[in-house]
Design a protein around this motif. Sequence first.
Motif, PDB file in Angstrom:
ATOM      1  N   ALA A 166      49.150  47.618  26.095  1.00  0.00           N
ATOM      2  CA  ALA A 166      48.698  48.183  28.101  1.00  0.00           C
ATOM      3  C   ALA A 166      48.382  46.631  28.484  1.00  0.00           C
ATOM      4  CB  ALA A 166      47.456  49.344  27.611  1.00  0.00           C
ATOM      5  N   ASP A 167      48.143  45.512  27.465  1.00  0.00           N
ATOM      6  CA  ASP A 167      48.171  44.231  28.221  1.00  0.00           C
ATOM      7  C   ASP A 167      49.376  44.142  29.598  1.00  0.00           C
ATOM      8  OD1 ASP A 167      50.172  42.873  26.842  1.00  0.00           O
ATOM      9  OD2 ASP A 167      49.323  44.360  25.326  1.00  0.00           O
ATOM     10  N   LEU A 168      50.178  44.593  29.673  1.00  0.00           N
ATOM     11  CA  LEU A 168      50.983  44.105  30.589  1.00  0.00           C
ATOM     12  C   LEU A 168      51.040  45.438  31.585  1.00  0.00           C
ATOM     13  CD1 LEU A 168      54.238  45.400  28.464  1.00  0.00           C
ATOM     14  CD2 LEU A 168      53.375  43.247  28.922  1.00  0.00           C
ATOM     15  N   LEU A 169      49.788  46.481  31.903  1.00  0.00           N
ATOM     16  CA  LEU A 169      49.549  47.062  32.468  1.00  0.00           C
ATOM     17  C   LEU A 169      48.063  46.538  33.480  1.00  0.00           C
ATOM     18  CD1 LEU A 169      51.258  50.496  31.929  1.00  0.00           C
ATOM     19  CD2 LEU A 169      52.117  48.496  33.448  1.00  0.00           C
ATOM     20  N   ARG A 170      47.205  45.174  32.704  1.00  0.00           N
ATOM     21  CA  ARG A 170      45.981  45.426  32.784  1.00  0.00           C
ATOM     22  C   ARG A 170      45.596  45.325  34.559  1.00  0.00           C
ATOM     23  NH1 ARG A 170      48.083  40.954  30.293  1.00  0.00           N
ATOM     24  NH2 ARG A 170      47.957  38.860  31.009  1.00  0.00           N
ATOM     25  N   SER A 171      46.707  45.048  35.045  1.00  0.00           N
ATOM     26  CA  SER A 171      46.096  44.966  36.604  1.00  0.00           C
ATOM     27  C   SER A 171      45.892  45.992  37.291  1.00  0.00           C
ATOM     28  CB  SER A 171      46.877  43.165  37.028  1.00  0.00           C
ATOM     29  OG  SER A 171      46.159  42.421  36.973  1.00  0.00           O
ATOM     30  N   GLU A 172      46.537  47.044  36.667  1.00  0.00           N
ATOM     31  CA  GLU A 172      47.138  48.417  37.691  1.00  0.00           C
ATOM     32  C   GLU A 172      46.160  49.577  37.534  1.00  0.00           C
ATOM     33  OE1 GLU A 172      49.678  51.022  39.903  1.00  0.00           O
ATOM     34  OE2 GLU A 172      49.979  48.452  38.661  1.00  0.00           O
ATOM     35  N   PRO A 173      45.263  49.929  37.978  1.00  0.00           N
ATOM     36  CA  PRO A 173      44.149  51.318  38.035  1.00  0.00           C
ATOM     37  C   PRO A 173      45.231  52.306  37.168  1.00  0.00           C
ATOM     38  CG  PRO A 173      44.952  51.214  40.493  1.00  0.00           C
ATOM     39  CD  PRO A 173      45.414  49.072  39.392  1.00  0.00           C
ATOM     40  N   PRO A 174      44.756  53.185  36.265  1.00  0.00           N
ATOM     41  CA  PRO A 174      43.084  53.066  35.952  1.00  0.00           C
ATOM     42  C   PRO A 174      43.494  52.210  34.892  1.00  0.00           C
ATOM     43  CG  PRO A 174      43.976  54.740  35.170  1.00  0.00           C
ATOM     44  CD  PRO A 174      45.071  54.114  36.396  1.00  0.00           C
ATOM     45  N   VAL A 175      44.431  51.358  34.570  1.00  0.00           N
ATOM     46  CA  VAL A 175      44.430  50.474  33.142  1.00  0.00           C
ATOM     47  C   VAL A 175      43.045  49.635  33.108  1.00  0.00           C
ATOM     48  CG1 VAL A 175      45.790  49.010  31.736  1.00  0.00           C
ATOM     49  CG2 VAL A 175      46.432  51.459  32.491  1.00  0.00           C
ATOM     50  N   ASP A 176      42.985  48.864  34.102  1.00  0.00           N
ATOM     51  CA  ASP A 176      41.805  48.197  34.368  1.00  0.00           C
ATOM     52  C   ASP A 176      40.758  48.563  33.838  1.00  0.00           C
ATOM     53  OD1 ASP A 176      41.775  49.523  36.514  1.00  0.00           O
ATOM     54  OD2 ASP A 176      41.015  47.622  37.819  1.00  0.00           O
ATOM     55  N   LEU A 182      40.228  35.464  34.877  1.00  0.00           N
ATOM     56  CA  LEU A 182      41.433  35.772  36.091  1.00  0.00           C
ATOM     57  C   LEU A 182      41.846  37.479  35.507  1.00  0.00           C
ATOM     58  CD1 LEU A 182      42.737  34.117  37.603  1.00  0.00           C
ATOM     59  CD2 LEU A 182      40.959  32.915  36.380  1.00  0.00           C
ATOM     60  N   ASP A 183      41.875  37.977  34.857  1.00  0.00           N
ATOM     61  CA  ASP A 183      42.456  39.071  34.152  1.00  0.00           C
ATOM     62  C   ASP A 183      41.318  39.980  35.911  1.00  0.00           C
ATOM     63  OD1 ASP A 183      43.852  38.463  32.787  1.00  0.00           O
ATOM     64  OD2 ASP A 183      43.342  40.152  31.564  1.00  0.00           O
ATOM     65  N   THR A 184      39.834  40.404  35.703  1.00  0.00           N
ATOM     66  CA  THR A 184      38.990  40.563  36.951  1.00  0.00           C
ATOM     67  C   THR A 184      39.149  40.155  38.243  1.00  0.00           C
ATOM     68  OG1 THR A 184      37.499  40.582  34.878  1.00  0.00           O
ATOM     69  CG2 THR A 184      36.908  40.916  36.940  1.00  0.00           C
ATOM     70  N   GLU A 185      39.925  38.968  38.211  1.00  0.00           N
ATOM     71  CA  GLU A 185      40.058  38.737  39.307  1.00  0.00           C
ATOM     72  C   GLU A 185      41.638  39.429  40.026  1.00  0.00           C
ATOM     73  OE1 GLU A 185      39.963  35.777  43.005  1.00  0.00           O
ATOM     74  OE2 GLU A 185      38.857  35.586  41.045  1.00  0.00           O
ATOM     75  N   ALA A 186      42.730  39.255  39.169  1.00  0.00           N
ATOM     76  CA  ALA A 186      43.360  39.868  40.259  1.00  0.00           C
ATOM     77  C   ALA A 186      43.473  41.174  39.894  1.00  0.00           C
ATOM     78  CB  ALA A 186      44.566  39.544  38.466  1.00  0.00           C
ATOM     79  N   ALA A 187      42.952  41.737  39.457  1.00  0.00           N
ATOM     80  CA  ALA A 187      42.547  43.285  38.800  1.00  0.00           C
ATOM     81  C   ALA A 187      42.237  43.726  40.535  1.00  0.00           C
ATOM     82  CB  ALA A 187      42.101  44.114  37.994  1.00  0.00           C
ATOM     83  N   ALA A 188      41.425  43.222  40.456  1.00  0.00           N
ATOM     84  CA  ALA A 188      40.529  43.743  41.905  1.00  0.00           C
ATOM     85  C   ALA A 188      41.238  43.025  43.044  1.00  0.00           C
ATOM     86  CB  ALA A 188      38.832  42.458  41.686  1.00  0.00           C
ATOM     87  N   ALA A 189      41.614  42.577  43.366  1.00  0.00           N
ATOM     88  CA  ALA A 189      42.424  41.383  44.351  1.00  0.00           C
ATOM     89  C   ALA A 189      43.706  42.477  44.500  1.00  0.00           C
ATOM     90  CB  ALA A 189      42.744  40.320  43.804  1.00  0.00           C
ATOM     91  N   LEU A 190      43.989  43.191  43.598  1.00  0.00           N
ATOM     92  CA  LEU A 190      45.617  43.904  43.698  1.00  0.00           C
ATOM     93  C   LEU A 190      45.125  45.198  44.263  1.00  0.00           C
ATOM     94  CD1 LEU A 190      47.754  43.101  40.381  1.00  0.00           C
ATOM     95  CD2 LEU A 190      47.810  42.327  43.184  1.00  0.00           C
ATOM     96  N   ARG A 191      43.747  45.640  43.396  1.00  0.00           N
ATOM     97  CA  ARG A 191      43.155  47.067  44.042  1.00  0.00           C
ATOM     98  C   ARG A 191      42.560  46.729  45.565  1.00  0.00           C
ATOM     99  NH1 ARG A 191      40.080  50.690  40.418  1.00  0.00           N
ATOM    100  NH2 ARG A 191      39.983  52.472  41.939  1.00  0.00           N
ATOM    101  N   LEU A 192      42.174  45.950  45.676  1.00  0.00           N
ATOM    102  CA  LEU A 192      41.355  46.206  47.530  1.00  0.00           C
ATOM    103  C   LEU A 192      43.053  45.620  48.009  1.00  0.00           C
ATOM    104  CD1 LEU A 192      38.459  43.276  46.915  1.00  0.00           C
ATOM    105  CD2 LEU A 192      38.099  45.540  47.320  1.00  0.00           C
ATOM    106  N   HIS A 193      43.883  44.557  47.629  1.00  0.00           N
ATOM    107  CA  HIS A 193      45.319  44.493  48.247  1.00  0.00           C
ATOM    108  C   HIS A 193      45.436  46.147  48.814  1.00  0.00           C
ATOM    109  CE1 HIS A 193      49.154  42.664  49.709  1.00  0.00           C
ATOM    110  NE2 HIS A 193      49.753  44.244  49.350  1.00  0.00           N
ATOM    111  N   ARG A 194      46.153  46.759  47.730  1.00  0.00           N
ATOM    112  CA  ARG A 194      46.774  47.859  47.356  1.00  0.00           C
ATOM    113  C   ARG A 194      45.865  49.421  48.734  1.00  0.00           C
ATOM    114  NH1 ARG A 194      48.281  47.308  40.958  1.00  0.00           N
ATOM    115  NH2 ARG A 194      49.942  46.043  41.593  1.00  0.00           N
ATOM    116  N   THR A 195      44.661  49.089  48.552  1.00  0.00           N
ATOM    117  CA  THR A 195      43.897  49.983  49.166  1.00  0.00           C
ATOM    118  C   THR A 195      43.534  49.811  50.716  1.00  0.00           C
ATOM    119  OG1 THR A 195      42.886  50.724  46.650  1.00  0.00           O
ATOM    120  CG2 THR A 195      41.500  51.479  49.356  1.00  0.00           C
ATOM    121  N   PHE A 196      43.631  48.398  51.133  1.00  0.00           N
ATOM    122  CA  PHE A 196      43.238  47.921  52.019  1.00  0.00           C
ATOM    123  C   PHE A 196      43.921  47.911  53.118  1.00  0.00           C
ATOM    124  CE2 PHE A 196      38.831  48.500  49.982  1.00  0.00           C
ATOM    125  CZ  PHE A 196      38.857  49.633  50.116  1.00  0.00           C
TER     126      PHE A 196
END
Length: 710
Positions: A602-612, A86-100
């Motif tokens: 850093a777990d508090l920011l684990r969905s935030e790049p580049p922490v992820d 789920l951490d991986t899922e959320a980090a990828a989803a948020l990265r894609l959302h913020r970028t595109f």
Amino acid sequence: MSTTGSGPHPRSAEDPGRRKGVDLPYLTPAGRRRLATARFGPDPSGPARGAPRMRNALLDGTARCVQVRAAASDEAGATEAARDALDTEAAAALRLHRTFQGTEVARLFPVVIGYDLDVAEPFVLYRPPRGNPAERLHGLASTQLRTIERDLVDAAAHLAELGLVHQGITPSTVRWDGRSVQLWGLDAVAHTGRPRTPRGPAPYASPEVREGTGRSDPRDALWSTAQVMYRLVTGRAGDPDREPADLADHRSLAHTMRSSFAARAAGRPTPAALLGLLSPDHRPAAGGTVGGDGLTPHRAAFDHTVSLKRAAGGDPPGGPGADGTPHGYGVAGAVAGAAVGPGGAAHATDDPAGVLCPYCLEYIRFDPTALHVPDAVQELQPYTFSDRQSPRLLADELRGAFQRCEGNQATPPHHIPVPYLTNGRPLTVAMIGQSNTGKSHLLTQMIAEIADDRLKPYGVSWQSVNPEQHASFLNDRVVPLRDGNVIAHTAGLGDSESARFVESLLITDARGRVRPLAFFDLAGEDLLRTDALLRFLLGIDALVFVVDPTLAMPLPQLDEIRTALGLHVNRDGDPAFATALDRIPRTGPYLTVPSAVVVAKADLLRSEPPVDRWLTEPGTVPLSRRRLYEESRDVYALLHRHAGKAWLRPFDTALHCTLHIASATGGRQEDSRYPRGVRAQRVLEPLISLLAMHGIIDLADGHTGAEAAR
């Protein structure tokens, strides 16, 4: 999801709109807390226990969505593997959302609504999937097949630009609505260059991905795309290890995808190159900033700071050094040169003056006439040698003995463990940061990982300086923390007390050289004092500056924690940093004591790049100077953007300094407990960097092609 079958169930007798609603707090992609009344549909059948699951949901009676969650395996909540997914899922989803977001590219991926990763069943909310999964598609027209093919390669190319690769492209994660593809299964997204782990079903996962060999490559997604297209064209699954035997019978597919059926990623084209073949006139829509994290100008600020250090250090101008890092960068300079002592001076292993006492800063030599040992009630009593004592018994008794140091006018007499005086020049490390920043938890996990032989891959072994003190440290701090308890904050010292190290070890490097390694961990309020208490810093060998993101970064997803703890963002930086940096003497424009800056919790920011990227890196990946440089550059950019220059003062001040991401616990505390267990992530890397700067560890100079490609 790669594990959710064909997606959410249609409306039925167990429709979420007909079930009792529950309060569902969640964070929006912007990090704002929302509360909705949610009704959920039934779980689909099929996924393995603990794997991510997708179900229908209705928010506030009107907004349809789907919830992808790590289902609880027991009352303790989801398993560690499911939470990682789920951490991986959320980090990828948020990265894609913020970028595109707002671009044509966004249609290729799920649309995220919200998430919460700190609950018993962490979840991500999406708008409902579009269209039907590819496993249900039959008899598509050639124009539709070409569009699906192009969209999948386009998605892989955009992920590659972000340093990501989708390793879970299957007929169940590819959806088609008649106009475009939507690619789900974001829990199977990996960072490019990360060691592969065995995953995925045949034939859709490539042989290398199924075997877990080599490093993740954007071309992994092309094998999966080719296999999905073969299934859509023929209605059959392809060969799991090579191109299908009848590929030549399908001329269009053979023309575009033959090279993507290569058994190894190295034999396939890049997604961008294949996209050029599929659609020469197609121009992928740009989205967001380069890399999708908005940190490009802040990495440039890091480069500028490094150039200033290079000039001050007298290194020649020009390109990077042999390890690929710019000349004058902290690790590149310190690792390649002599070991660094207090104030940056090179030191000899054996000093005729003796060892610098860490408390009074006077030199002290081993004196067998000034020894003491603890009695049954731990009171120190004089110790005398026996002429008939065996050498082995004597050595064992000396390990538990202390030598009296007379101190000086500012420091009363005190006692030093004998092994600290008889095993080469000690290396002292001070943890710097105000109260509640996580210094003690970070140090505790550092010691625990040393005890777990995490330094062994670097040729370093360990032994306690004083067995009884080491056992007390383990029982008082390591065991409670690993059992899920919050350990007590470091107690403050009185006016007449002096600083003492909390733990010390003997470390032996790959050359057989033995040195004591001692750690100071003072209370935050003591680090603000300007009296004699902090004089120990005048002889310190290494500094670890601990940054608490709740105090440093005004990110909205941290507001709830700040409110609960009564904290606020301090744009002026940590006052303990300023006190320590001001107290340590310099011989030039820069402080020459090797240092490390650690963004803890850093777990508090684990969905935030580049922490992820960095927090989830496997502990089995060895550090190199190239990797230290890349991580430092990323962390500097993160702090420069969100925290400001005041929090970067240690890096700007110290000539030899690296920056790191770490989490001592892996999750948030509740009522003095970590209810979902404790997991240390990257806690030892800052110490490895410091040991490398002191010449105790040799880091690889080079870097692999995969590392260089990121």
